[in-house]
Design a protein around this motif. Structure first.
Motif, PDB file in Angstrom:
ATOM      1  N   UNK A 288     -62.213  58.116 -41.533  1.00 54.83           N
ATOM      2  CA  UNK A 288     -61.685  56.885 -42.123  1.00 54.83           C
ATOM      3  C   UNK A 288     -60.440  57.185 -42.946  1.00 54.83           C
ATOM      4  N   UNK A 289     -60.504  58.247 -43.739  1.00 56.52           N
ATOM      5  CA  UNK A 289     -59.367  58.614 -44.587  1.00 56.52           C
ATOM      6  C   UNK A 289     -58.145  58.977 -43.754  1.00 56.52           C
ATOM      7  N   UNK A 290     -58.365  59.688 -42.650  1.00 62.07           N
ATOM      8  CA  UNK A 290     -57.242  60.129 -41.819  1.00 62.07           C
ATOM      9  C   UNK A 290     -56.518  58.955 -41.178  1.00 62.07           C
ATOM     10  N   UNK A 291     -57.271  57.991 -40.650  1.00 60.45           N
ATOM     11  CA  UNK A 291     -56.619  56.827 -40.038  1.00 60.45           C
ATOM     12  C   UNK A 291     -55.964  55.950 -41.107  1.00 60.45           C
ATOM     13  N   UNK A 292     -56.546  55.904 -42.306  1.00 61.56           N
ATOM     14  CA  UNK A 292     -55.929  55.163 -43.396  1.00 61.56           C
ATOM     15  C   UNK A 292     -54.611  55.814 -43.806  1.00 61.56           C
ATOM     16  N   UNK A 293     -54.604  57.146 -43.907  1.00 60.30           N
ATOM     17  CA  UNK A 293     -53.373  57.870 -44.242  1.00 60.30           C
ATOM     18  C   UNK A 293     -52.325  57.676 -43.147  1.00 60.30           C
ATOM     19  N   UNK A 294     -52.774  57.682 -41.897  1.00 62.68           N
ATOM     20  CA  UNK A 294     -51.839  57.422 -40.798  1.00 62.68           C
ATOM     21  C   UNK A 294     -51.180  56.053 -40.974  1.00 62.68           C
ATOM     22  N   UNK A 295     -51.981  55.024 -41.227  1.00 61.67           N
ATOM     23  CA  UNK A 295     -51.438  53.685 -41.400  1.00 61.67           C
ATOM     24  C   UNK A 295     -50.554  53.545 -42.624  1.00 61.67           C
ATOM     25  N   UNK A 296     -50.884  54.293 -43.694  1.00 60.72           N
ATOM     26  CA  UNK A 296     -50.159  54.139 -44.958  1.00 60.72           C
ATOM     27  C   UNK A 296     -48.896  54.989 -45.027  1.00 60.72           C
ATOM     28  N   UNK A 297     -48.940  56.210 -44.489  1.00 57.77           N
ATOM     29  CA  UNK A 297     -47.851  57.155 -44.726  1.00 57.77           C
ATOM     30  C   UNK A 297     -47.075  57.545 -43.484  1.00 57.77           C
ATOM     31  N   UNK A 298     -47.706  57.558 -42.304  1.00 57.87           N
ATOM     32  CA  UNK A 298     -46.983  57.945 -41.098  1.00 57.87           C
ATOM     33  C   UNK A 298     -46.439  56.739 -40.344  1.00 57.87           C
ATOM     34  N   UNK A 299     -47.267  55.716 -40.170  1.00 61.40           N
ATOM     35  CA  UNK A 299     -46.854  54.570 -39.362  1.00 61.40           C
ATOM     36  C   UNK A 299     -45.621  53.857 -39.921  1.00 61.40           C
ATOM     37  N   UNK A 300     -45.540  53.595 -41.231  1.00 57.58           N
ATOM     38  CA  UNK A 300     -44.326  52.930 -41.736  1.00 57.58           C
ATOM     39  C   UNK A 300     -43.056  53.740 -41.479  1.00 57.58           C
ATOM     40  N   UNK A 301     -43.133  55.067 -41.682  1.00 56.93           N
ATOM     41  CA  UNK A 301     -41.966  55.912 -41.412  1.00 56.93           C
ATOM     42  C   UNK A 301     -41.653  55.932 -39.921  1.00 56.93           C
ATOM     43  N   UNK A 302     -42.708  55.959 -39.095  1.00 55.60           N
ATOM     44  CA  UNK A 302     -42.502  55.938 -37.653  1.00 55.60           C
ATOM     45  C   UNK A 302     -41.844  54.650 -37.193  1.00 55.60           C
ATOM     46  N   UNK A 303     -42.313  53.523 -37.725  1.00 49.94           N
ATOM     47  CA  UNK A 303     -41.724  52.233 -37.370  1.00 49.94           C
ATOM     48  C   UNK A 303     -40.278  52.132 -37.838  1.00 49.94           C
ATOM     49  N   UNK A 304     -39.981  52.733 -38.983  1.00 42.98           N
ATOM     50  CA  UNK A 304     -38.618  52.689 -39.518  1.00 42.98           C
ATOM     51  C   UNK A 304     -37.640  53.422 -38.610  1.00 42.98           C
ATOM     52  N   UNK A 305     -38.126  54.456 -37.905  1.00 39.40           N
ATOM     53  CA  UNK A 305     -37.258  55.242 -37.033  1.00 39.40           C
ATOM     54  C   UNK A 305     -37.497  54.935 -35.560  1.00 39.40           C
ATOM     55  N   UNK A 306     -38.309  53.929 -35.277  1.00 35.14           N
ATOM     56  CA  UNK A 306     -38.618  53.592 -33.885  1.00 35.14           C
ATOM     57  C   UNK A 306     -37.375  53.048 -33.182  1.00 35.14           C
ATOM     58  N   UNK A 307     -37.313  53.309 -31.896  1.00 34.94           N
ATOM     59  CA  UNK A 307     -36.208  52.834 -31.070  1.00 34.94           C
ATOM     60  C   UNK A 307     -36.756  52.537 -29.683  1.00 34.94           C
TER      61      UNK A 307
END
Length: 404
Positions: A288-307
């Motif tokens: 649960x913690x890992x998917x929460x961290x993914x959504x909170x810290x990786x996904x926003x940065x990934x979306x910001x650099x998505x193309x």
């Protein structure tokens, strides 16, 4: 409101979410929602409050520690449940997918990534393909547990996801070292030797740890020295003992944890249920913690650099790369077309890809690191949604297909 109080309130909200989800697990299992969907979305919703409540260095250290702990336990646990004695009657399909399908997935993924984004180079294409190759059965848990799915298919998915994260580790390590060396302009000869030593010495540490701990536990069980509550402690300590021992002798700790789990699971002569029981409790919290961290810290940065390129790579990995590689690996296996497509489709990307990314981004520096993060984020997020939502309908569909 002080920053400390703000941080405490965010953590309290997360703990409440853990409690509520745990109370409703049976109800969630009957719905189309899955744990990864729920906690990825929760993490994304909490991204801004979490980032504003804690200093960046605290978040970086926390996510790296969580990634290392979770990855060690997942690798050891998954490998320990693959019993070679039970695979004697049904080893051919998983073996084809792991020994043929996995290298093909990396090769096809590397080619697709390089063709779509050639400026990253072959090393980054290899790293991207390796990180996005391991599958996560948890994203399609309804497929694994459904009575509609033929046992040979659900068992194959379980075995593949249990072993491919460990088998892909050398490729992740090699890709990370080569990509990092290319950025630094260094001589890759010494780095290649370092990678080779890590790949060789890691398994040696794992073999030694897994075999010794299994023998000691057998003795303790036979003489009734150990109580049931202590068995989980042995599992926990053995996982990290392999990881630390590998570091001491110059091997890779994650490979060591994977090999230790495999040796332990196949050497221990008593019931290994305590590993599953531990992972169903503490392991669930880490997941649960890992998917929460993914959504909170990786996904926003990934979306910001998505193309368009990163979205195209993600879609290709979930379709052409995965399905094509598995289809080719199962040619001549005797499986029906629907079964090949089913096994090819249910190669969801999740925990292993997240954890590999968290670790290597913290440990190495690469060119186009933002693009790698975007590719992983897009692939995992799409997989969480499409595989999670399609697992129940497709489990029913494959159950209705006529038998041979």
């Amino acid at each position: 409101m002080s920053q400390d109080m703000h941080f405490d309130l965010v953590i309290l909200g997360i703990l409440v979410a853990f409690i509520v989800y745990s109370l409703l697990t049976r109800a969630v299992d009957r719905s189309l929602l899955t744990l990864p969907i729920i906690f990825m979305c929760l993490g994304y919703a909490l991204s801004e409050p979490l980032r504003s409540a804690a200093p960046p260095e605290v978040l970086n250290q926390g996510k790296r520690l969580l990634a290392e702990i979770t990855l060690v336990l997942v690798l050891f646990s998954d490998a320990s449940h693959v019993q070679f004695s039970q695979l004697k009657q049904s080893w051919r399909i998983p073996a084809r997918m792991l020994l043929i399908g996995l290298p093909l997935s990396i090769l096809l993924g590397m080619l697709v990534t390089w063709l779509i984004s050639p400026e990253g180079g072959i090393a980054m294409a290899l790293l991207t393909a390796a990180v996005l190759t391991p599958t996560d059965a948890a994203l399609g848990q309804n497929v694994v547990t459904s009575a509609n799915v033929p046992e040979k298919l659900s068992e194959t998915i379980n075995v593949e996801s249990g072993l491919n994260d460990g088998l892909v580790l050398p490729f992740v390590l090699l890709g990370a070292i080569l990509a990092s060396a290319g950025m630094a302009g260094a001589n890759t000869g010494g780095l290649a030797l370092e990678a080779a030593l890590q790949i060789v010495l890691g398994p040696l540490a794992g073999i030694a740890t897994g075999w010794v701990v299994a023998r000691l536990m057998d003795v303790a069980q036979a003489r009734r020295w150990i109580v049931a509550s202590a068995e989980g402690v042995v599992f926990l300590a053995a996982s990290f003992a392999a990881y630390v021992l590998a570091g001491v002798i110059g091997g890779n700790g994650f490979i060591a944890a994977f090999v230790a789990g495999m040796i332990f699971g196949n050497s221990y002569k008593h019931n290994i249920r305590f590993v599953r029981e531990f992972m169903e409790g503490a392991g669930l919290l880490l997941t649960m913690s890992s998917f929460l961290v993914f959504g909170a810290l990786l996904l926003p940065d990934g979306l910001a650099h998505a193309s368009l390129k990163t979205v195209l790579i993600a879609v290709m990995f979930l379709t052409v790369v995965r399905v094509g590689a598995i289809w080719l690996s199962l040619t001549g296996s005797g499986l029906k077309t629907s079964e090949k497509l089913f096994l090819g489709w249910f190669g969801p990307r999740g925990l292993a890809s997240i954890l590999f990314t968290l670790v290597i981004i913290d440990e190495f520096e690469f060119p186009d690191e933002a693009e790698l993060l975007a590719c992983v984020s897009m692939t995992v997020a799409l997989s969480i949604l499409v595989h999670g939502l399609s697992s129940t309908p497709l489990a029913r569909w494959i159950g209705k297909r006529p038998a041979r």
